[in-house]
Design a protein around this motif. Structure first.
Motif, PDB file in Angstrom:
ATOM      1  N   GLY A  84       0.815  -1.220   0.000  1.00  0.00           N
ATOM      2  CA  GLY A  84       0.000   0.000   0.000  1.00  0.00           C
ATOM      3  C   GLY A  84       0.842   1.260   0.000  1.00  0.00           C
ATOM      4  N   HIS A  85       2.060   1.168   0.542  1.00  0.00           N
ATOM      5  CA  HIS A  85       2.977   2.304   0.582  1.00  0.00           C
ATOM      6  C   HIS A  85       4.013   2.250  -0.530  1.00  0.00           C
ATOM      7  CE1 HIS A  85       1.564   4.177   4.155  1.00  0.00           C
ATOM      8  NE2 HIS A  85       1.926   3.228   4.979  1.00  0.00           N
ATOM      9  N   GLY A  86       3.961   1.216  -1.351  1.00  0.00           N
ATOM     10  CA  GLY A  86       4.960   1.078  -2.406  1.00  0.00           C
ATOM     11  C   GLY A  86       6.316   0.629  -1.893  1.00  0.00           C
ATOM     12  N   ASP A  87       6.338   0.055  -0.686  1.00  0.00           N
ATOM     13  CA  ASP A  87       7.586  -0.415  -0.089  1.00  0.00           C
ATOM     14  C   ASP A  87       7.827  -1.859  -0.530  1.00  0.00           C
ATOM     15  OD1 ASP A  87       9.808  -0.985   1.433  1.00  0.00           O
ATOM     16  OD2 ASP A  87       8.922  -0.354   3.333  1.00  0.00           O
ATOM     17  N   LYS A  88       8.347  -1.994  -1.732  1.00  0.00           N
ATOM     18  CA  LYS A  88       8.522  -3.312  -2.344  1.00  0.00           C
ATOM     19  C   LYS A  88       9.511  -4.183  -1.582  1.00  0.00           C
ATOM     20  CE  LYS A  88       7.226  -1.691  -6.874  1.00  0.00           C
ATOM     21  NZ  LYS A  88       7.597  -1.382  -8.223  1.00  0.00           N
ATOM     22  N   GLN A  89      10.576  -3.586  -1.059  1.00  0.00           N
ATOM     23  CA  GLN A  89      11.591  -4.366  -0.345  1.00  0.00           C
ATOM     24  C   GLN A  89      11.009  -5.007   0.913  1.00  0.00           C
ATOM     25  OE1 GLN A  89      14.564  -5.291  -1.399  1.00  0.00           O
ATOM     26  NE2 GLN A  89      14.878  -6.490   0.461  1.00  0.00           N
ATOM     27  N   ALA A  90      10.276  -4.247   1.700  1.00  0.00           N
ATOM     28  CA  ALA A  90       9.670  -4.798   2.919  1.00  0.00           C
ATOM     29  C   ALA A  90       8.676  -5.893   2.569  1.00  0.00           C
ATOM     30  CB  ALA A  90       8.992  -3.693   3.719  1.00  0.00           C
TER      31      ALA A  90
END
Length: 108
Positions: A84-90
């Motif tokens: 949802g935040h675009g935090d692909k790594q997490a």
């Protein structure tokens, strides 16, 4: 005064937010106090359901406590929050942890 004691004092003084709870949770996890870590990390995600780092730490704490099903759910919710935040790594990291738990033999 230890770091945990300082943060616990802030909490006791009325400061209660996602970042404080996340920090307390991760510090308790480092110290091996898994039950306290789970308590604070659950509070962190209750304050801010989109806090993917808190979901990731909660998943780890639950896995360490032996609650594989709870850990899987935390990782799933964390993946949703991260995406949802675009935090692909997490999201990618939690997907790996989730896959490991799903492949692990059931506890007897």
């Amino acid at each position: 005064m230890s770091l945990i004691e300082r943060f616990e004092a802030l909490l006791a003084g009325g400061k209660d937010n996602a970042l404080l709870r996340f920090t307390l949770g991760t510090e308790h996890l480092k110290a091996g106090a898994v039950a306290k870590a789970v308590e604070h990390l659950r509070a962190a995600v209750a304050h801010e359901a989109s806090y993917s780092a808190a979901w990731k730490a909660l998943g780890k704490a639950l896995a360490e406590s032996g609650d594989a099903e709870g850990a899987k759910e935390a990782y799933r919710r964390g993946i949703d929050a991260a995406e949802g935040h675009g935090d692909k790594q997490a999201a990618k990291e939690m997907a790996v942890f989730l896959k490991r738990l799903e492949k692990a033999p059931p506890a007897v």
